[in-house]
Design an enzyme around this catalytic site. Structure first.
Site, mmCIF file in Angstrom:
data_model
loop_
_atom_site.group_PDB
_atom_site.id
_atom_site.type_symbol
_atom_site.label_atom_id
_atom_site.label_comp_id
_atom_site.label_asym_id
_atom_site.label_seq_id
_atom_site.Cartn_x
_atom_site.Cartn_y
_atom_site.Cartn_z
ATOM 1 N N PHE A 109 0.802 -1.223 0.000
ATOM 2 C CA PHE A 109 0.000 0.000 0.000
ATOM 3 C C PHE A 109 0.837 1.278 0.000
ATOM 4 O O PHE A 109 0.329 2.339 -0.315
ATOM 5 C CB PHE A 109 -0.974 0.005 1.192
ATOM 6 C CG PHE A 109 -0.462 0.694 2.425
ATOM 7 C CD1 PHE A 109 0.425 0.072 3.275
ATOM 8 C CD2 PHE A 109 -0.871 1.983 2.714
ATOM 9 C CE1 PHE A 109 0.897 0.719 4.404
ATOM 10 C CE2 PHE A 109 -0.406 2.635 3.847
ATOM 11 C CZ PHE A 109 0.484 2.003 4.689
ATOM 12 N N LYS A 110 2.127 1.162 0.334
ATOM 13 C CA LYS A 110 2.951 2.379 0.351
ATOM 14 C C LYS A 110 3.035 3.026 -1.026
ATOM 15 O O LYS A 110 3.259 4.233 -1.138
ATOM 16 C CB LYS A 110 4.320 2.077 0.927
ATOM 17 C CG LYS A 110 4.212 1.732 2.410
ATOM 18 C CD LYS A 110 5.513 1.659 3.123
ATOM 19 C CE LYS A 110 5.304 1.438 4.608
ATOM 20 N NZ LYS A 110 4.622 0.160 4.930
ATOM 21 N N ASP A 111 2.816 2.247 -2.075
ATOM 22 C CA ASP A 111 2.781 2.828 -3.421
ATOM 23 C C ASP A 111 1.680 3.882 -3.565
ATOM 24 O O ASP A 111 1.828 4.827 -4.336
ATOM 25 C CB ASP A 111 2.522 1.735 -4.474
ATOM 26 C CG ASP A 111 3.703 0.781 -4.621
ATOM 27 O OD1 ASP A 111 4.852 1.209 -4.419
ATOM 28 O OD2 ASP A 111 3.466 -0.397 -4.951
#
Ligand SMILES: *Cc1c(COP(=O)(O)O)cnc(C)c1O
Length: 492
Positions: A109-111
């Protein structure tokens, strides 16, 4: 709308907050007054594309950026996500809805934030009159570094240098980093452990001589870590997006808010959910899920934050954290800057701080919490696969288990939202073993192939191409030589 530091300084514009990252007094930037929207705003989001949803939500928080500017950034940022929608909501038979945030280039999810941050930073730099190239320096224990490299690759006016502990990351993580594309990406292995790399980077940020040498080369240092406002705001957008999708399906509304369960480490993701709720998204309870590193669940249960405990290495490594830096933003909302300064002083001097009963009461109205150890996490992956034919990564499974326990106690709504933070392919050996598809001897690529075959899931493109990409980064340095290595890498 303006931002102030949790420790008192400010106010600054959103562009200034993004360029600075951390406030000069060591605090985090928080919005002075959160804007509030009505039900129509949320309902209308369901009719537009994800980049448009993100641009509308970001415009509320970043007033000094134009709508057109935000939309074009979001279009670029989310173009590389697989499957059309960067944040789809999937239905399980149990009633749970899964918000999948792992379709980006690094499969986690850091993208969602790190694809936006370089664009926000570049635009913010121009707005604040900063003409130098923004040189991101970061140390990584594996995942954040790669997400930063992907986000900043060939982003105009920026460069990114990632340090990782030589021999201290997984084979897949190392391959992901050393094959990074982009003319402005730099990856350097440090002979030492993660703490050495992290300490080295912190030292460079305080090294006047190094800063001067960078300045002479037209560069200014910045950081991409999760306390930067530019990482927080893109995360608020997907909570609005999910709420809009659920509202359209009749699963929630202003009178029937949806409870949201988030696998939590640094408290950034769940904090974004809390902002979304305060801004008017139909969200009910926020459920904070921890693995064996349960400092946050203990805090929410007792009002005492006590980091004096054993650090556990788990199969959900991105949640292996004892100091959750973004919590400071929530603490500011509860107690204000004077209290925050006192709590942070206690935390650094004694390793512990405590809320009053009244302060804890405020948290009780908003949050639920729970934890799952590795055995429970493995059992959850297997149970969900058997009952639903759905494969979860270990981080998501921690939250799924916590949600299951709370459902059994009738503490959550019928169709709660489960936030899924990583692709199961990213943690294929542990997932495969938990599902009983293989022993625990397969390497990451072999396990991914088994997972793809046995669960009839397409291998995500970033995983498929990883084996064949050429190695582009080979520099190794001593922990005393990190500054020199950066200057050599960046050239003149
Ligand atoms: C970073 C990360 C988390 C923790 O998110 P926070 O915002 O730090 O709470 C959870 N799961 C995965 C897969 C992550 O990469």
């Amino acid at each position: 709308m303006l931002y102030v530091s949790t420790r008192g300084s400010g106010p600054v514009t959103s562009a200034q907050a993004i360029v600075r990252g951390i406030a000069p007094d060591g605090g985090l930037y928080v919005p002075v007054n959160l804007p509030r929207v009505g039900e129509d705003f949320v309902r209308d989001l369901a009719e537009v594309s994800y980049p448009e949803r993100a641009a509308r939500v970001l415009k509320l928080l970043l007033e000094d950026f134009s709508s057109e500017e935000l939309l074009s950034m979001a279009r670029e940022a989310y173009a590389r996500f697989e499957g059309g929608c960067p944040a789809p909501v999937t239905a399980l038979k149990s009633g749970v809805r899964v918000l999948e945030l792992f379709h980006g280039p690094t499969m986690a999810f850091k993208d969602m934030a790190l694809q936006m941050l370089p664009r926000l930073m570049r635009a913010a730099a121009l707005k604040t009159g900063e003409k130098r190239e923004i040189a991101i320096l970061t140390a990584t224990s594996g995942d954040t570094g790669k997400a930063a490299l992907e986000g900043f690759a060939d982003a105009e006016g920026t460069s990114v240098t990632v340090f990782y502990p030589y021999g201290g990351v997984s084979r897949v993580q190392e391959r992901q980093m050393v094959t990074s594309r982009g003319q402005n990406t730099h990856v350097i292995a440090v002979r030492g452990n993660f703490d050495d790399a992290q300490t080295g980077v912190k030292r460079l940020f305080g090294d006047a001589d190094f800063i001067r040498q960078m300045d002479e080369r037209g560069r200014v240092l910045s950081s991409a870590n999760s306390i930067n406002l530019g990482r927080l705001v893109p995360q608020v957008a997907y909570y609005f997006s999910a709420a809009a999708d659920l509202m359209k399906q009749g699963l929630c509304g202003m009178d029937r808010p949806v409870d949201v369960c988030v696998p939590t480490g640094n408290f950034g993701n769940i904090l974004a959910c809390w902002y979304a709720k305060r801004m008017g998204a139909p969200i009910g309870r926020l459920i904070c899920a921890s693995n064996a590193n349960d400092v946050l669940t203990d805090f929410l249960r007792t009002g005492v934050y006590d980091r004096r405990r054993t650090f556990h290495k788990t199969i959900s490594p991105s949640m292996d954290i004892l100091i959750s830096s973004n919590l400071e933003r929530l603490l500011w909302e509860i107690g204000g800057e004077e209290k925050v300064r006192a709590w942070m002083k206690d935390l650094s001097e004694k390793g512990v701080f405590a809320l009053t009963e009244a302060e804890k009461g405020l948290l009780d109205q908003e949050f639920l919490c729970g934890k799952a150890d590795d055995a429970q996490t493995r059992a959850e992956m297997a149970a969900v696969w058997q009952a639903e034919g759905y494969v979860m990564d270990p981080h998501t499974a921690v939250a799924s288990r916590v949600l299951r326990d709370l459902k059994a106690e009738a503490k959550v709504c019928a169709s709660p939202l489960l936030v899924s933070t990583a692709s199961p392919f990213k943690f294929a050996p542990d997932v495969c073993a938990a599902l009983g598809l293989c022993g625990d001897t397969l390497d990451a690529f072999e396990a991914a192939a088994v997972l793809s075959r046995e669960c009839a899931l397409a291998l995500p493109a970033p995983m498929a191409e990883l084996k064949s990409l050429p190695v582009r980064h080979r520099r190794v340095c001593e922990k005393e030589g990190m500054g020199e290595a950066v200057l050599e890498e960046l050239g003149s």
